[in-house]
Motif scaffolding. Structure first.
Motif, PDB file in Angstrom:
ATOM      1  N   SER A   6     -17.139   3.372  -7.832  1.00 30.55           N
ATOM      2  CA  SER A   6     -18.041   4.546  -7.317  1.00 30.55           C
ATOM      3  C   SER A   6     -19.287   3.734  -6.502  1.00 30.55           C
ATOM      4  O   SER A   6     -19.806   3.140  -7.078  1.00 30.55           O
ATOM      5  CB  SER A   6     -18.307   5.717  -8.147  1.00 30.55           C
ATOM      6  N   LEU A  21     -17.182   8.071   0.549  1.00 30.82           N
ATOM      7  CA  LEU A  21     -18.114   8.954   0.172  1.00 30.82           C
ATOM      8  C   LEU A  21     -18.417  10.393   1.009  1.00 30.82           C
ATOM      9  O   LEU A  21     -18.181  11.456   0.654  1.00 30.82           O
ATOM     10  CB  LEU A  21     -19.207   8.387  -0.139  1.00 30.82           C
ATOM     11  N   ARG A  25     -23.788  11.216   0.369  1.00 28.76           N
ATOM     12  CA  ARG A  25     -24.132  10.776  -1.072  1.00 28.76           C
ATOM     13  C   ARG A  25     -24.664   9.264  -1.161  1.00 28.76           C
ATOM     14  O   ARG A  25     -24.150   8.440  -0.934  1.00 28.76           O
ATOM     15  CB  ARG A  25     -22.966  10.968  -1.878  1.00 28.76           C
ATOM     16  N   VAL A  48     -18.524  13.179  -9.034  1.00 28.52           N
ATOM     17  CA  VAL A  48     -18.432  13.065  -7.524  1.00 28.52           C
ATOM     18  C   VAL A  48     -18.155  14.341  -6.922  1.00 28.52           C
ATOM     19  O   VAL A  48     -18.441  14.638  -5.630  1.00 28.52           O
ATOM     20  CB  VAL A  48     -17.260  11.827  -7.466  1.00 28.52           C
ATOM     21  N   LYS A 147     -14.942  12.963   1.049  1.00 30.03           N
ATOM     22  CA  LYS A 147     -15.008  12.064  -0.193  1.00 30.03           C
ATOM     23  C   LYS A 147     -13.760  11.683  -0.470  1.00 30.03           C
ATOM     24  O   LYS A 147     -12.739  12.739  -0.494  1.00 30.03           O
ATOM     25  CB  LYS A 147     -15.897  12.895  -1.287  1.00 30.03           C
ATOM     26  N   ALA A 164     -15.059   7.113  -2.917  1.00 33.86           N
ATOM     27  CA  ALA A 164     -16.164   7.696  -3.798  1.00 33.86           C
ATOM     28  C   ALA A 164     -15.782   7.725  -5.271  1.00 33.86           C
ATOM     29  O   ALA A 164     -16.635   7.332  -6.087  1.00 33.86           O
ATOM     30  CB  ALA A 164     -16.513   9.268  -3.374  1.00 33.86           C
TER      31      ALA A 164
END
Length: 479
Positions: A6, A21, A25, A48, A147, A164
């Motif tokens: 991630s 993502l 974020r 997430v 994402k 992500a």
């Protein structure tokens, strides 16, 4: 162990508008390549995805049971733990009869990708494949600003690390195994439909645990058994087959060639691309075959499938090396099985041009196995026997070599007794054998004796025990 990735949006390079993502974020998750437990990966995944987000879960094109089941499991996991709504989608076709039966019997809510409005979703998931492979419908334009979740058991591709959340590679041999672990770690109990889908995903991708399995696969398989609808699995494995399937199968057997231990076949045009890997599965199961390589033509693309029955070789590695020569192509796979898709070029619009392109690609794949270009081809299967020709002499090709007019007959067998009424029959409880009844009609006896082969009659008479009393001299000798 697989690794979960991630990354912060600030660390993600620009890939043609694909922002894994999305939504700005910036929190940094665990470092890249750090081995994590299943529980830690599930926690990262749930961090997430925000509660109530709309999730689109995508399989690879022409999905197999492993891809379908794992996509369904991810949707159910996010629904249970984050209150998300999810939609399952796929590209290509559901070609194989088993896959169509699976979706129908388990009532899986699969939607063709051309019916999906991507603006309706906040998160996109990609299961059993990765962005770089290109065998899916999640283009950069469709996923921009969303994402990305990527979960796959195949070897890691570089672009997957930009998602992500990505859990790719590792020791898991099916993506369904990984999702079964996720559900168990999150405390989500699969219902009968989901458990059956995951069980069949593992069963089909490992060929009943006989091909490339890990301890995790064995655990997931046994964990799902009591939760699985076994009659449904049996119905999925033995579906009604279209008649066109047998046409393709017959064509495959007729066209297939063998070079030492490598079986190759160009199927030409097929009505569904799933027939290419299905034929490869059948060819590699033949005696003396190590590699099976099959190509076919479907909707402006060459589909190729490789199978290898020797664990010292990797079909996935081989096909990835060959496909490097073709920038427009894509390939993937692992140890014993792999596949590729290669679009036809502008110069191959004619039927002859397409045939040349397929066979050129087939030749390159075959030579990559280490096969010498000087090896001569053999037919995969012997020519069928002509029913209009007389039977071969001495039973050649028909089993044991016996005379056609005088079949082999064991002494004292039921056949011998049938052709020779004088042959004795054993009496029960060890009593002396009895001869044939004297009341038998003479005409029947003569007819049977006349029609019986002399060799069989002599053999039966010679092997029949005598009913006369032993002589005195014989008695003395035995004493």
């Amino acid at each position: 162990m697989p690794v979960a990735f991630s990354r912060a949006i600030d660390n993600v390079p620009d890939r043609g508008g694909w922002s894994p993502l999305g939504r700005g974020r910036t929190e940094l998750m665990p470092e890249l390549d750090q081995a994590l437990t299943i529980e830690e990966r599930v926690k990262i995944l749930l961090d997430v995805v925000e509660p109530g987000e709309r999730v689109l879960v995508c399989t690879h094109d022409n999905p197999d049971p492993d891809s379908i089941a794992s996509a369904f499991a991810l949707g159910r996991l996010l629904e249970a733990k984050r209150g998300c709504t999810f939609t399952l989608t796929f590209g290509g076709v559901l070609g194989r009869a088993e896959n169509r039966t699976m979706v129908r019997m388990l009532k899986l809510p699969l939607v063709p990708i051309h019916r999906v409005c991507f603006d309706d979703f906040d998160v996109v998931g990609l299961l059993d494949t990765q962005p770089e492979v290109t065998n899916h419908g999640l283009t950069p334009e469709r996923t921009a600003g969303k994402k990305m979740i990527c979960i796959d058991h195949h070897p890691t591709r570089p672009l997957s690390k930009e998602a992500a959340f990505a859990d790719v590679g590792g020791d898991f041999k099916t993506t369904s195994t990984l999702l079964t672990r996720y559900l168990h770690a999150a405390g989500v109990e699969p219902d009968r439909e989901l458990a059956t889908a995951l069980f069949y995903g593992i069963k089909s991708d490992t060929r009943d645990l006989g091909r490339e399995v890990s301890d995790d696969d064995l655990w997931a398989y046994s964990h799902l058994v009591p939760r699985t609808d076994m009659p449904a699995v049996s119905a999925i494995e033995h579906p009604p087959l279209p008649r066109a399937y047998f046409t393709v199968l017959g064509k495959a057997i007729e066209r297939a060639k063998v070079y030492e231990s490598v079986a190759v076949c160009d199927l030409g045009r097929v009505y569904v691309p799933d027939l290419v890997p299905e034929v490869a599965d059948k060819l590699v199961s033949a005696e003396g075959i190590r590699w099976a390589i099959v190509v076919g033509d479907y909707q402006e693309n060459i589909y190729a499938s490789l199978r290898v029955g020797d664990r010292r070789y990797s079909a996935g590695k081989l096909v990835r090396e060959v496909i490097k020569k073709y920038p427009t192509g894509g390939a993937g796979g692992h140890g014993s099985m792999a596949g590729a898709r290669l679009p036809y070029s502008e110069r191959t619009k004619s039927p002859r041009g397409r045939t040349r392109a397929r066979r050129k690609f087939l030749r390159e794949l075959a030579l990559a196995t280490g096969l010498s270009a000087e090896v001569k081809a053999e037919r995969f299967a012997p020519a069928p026997m002509d029913d209009n020709k007389p039977a071969p002499k001495n039973g050649a090709g028909w089993g044991p070599k016996t005379s056609a007019s005088h079949p082999r007959v064991d002494k004292g067998s039921t056949i011998a007794r049938a052709v020779d009424p004088k042959a004795s029959t054993a009496a029960p409880n060890g009593a002396p054998p009895k001869t044939a009844p004297k009341t038998a009609p003479k005409t029947a006896t003569k007819a049977a004796t006349k029609t019986a082969p002399k060799t069989a009659t002599k053999a039966a008479t010679k092997g029949a025990p005598s009913t006369s009393k032993p002589s005195a001299s014989a008695s003395k000798r035995s004493i």
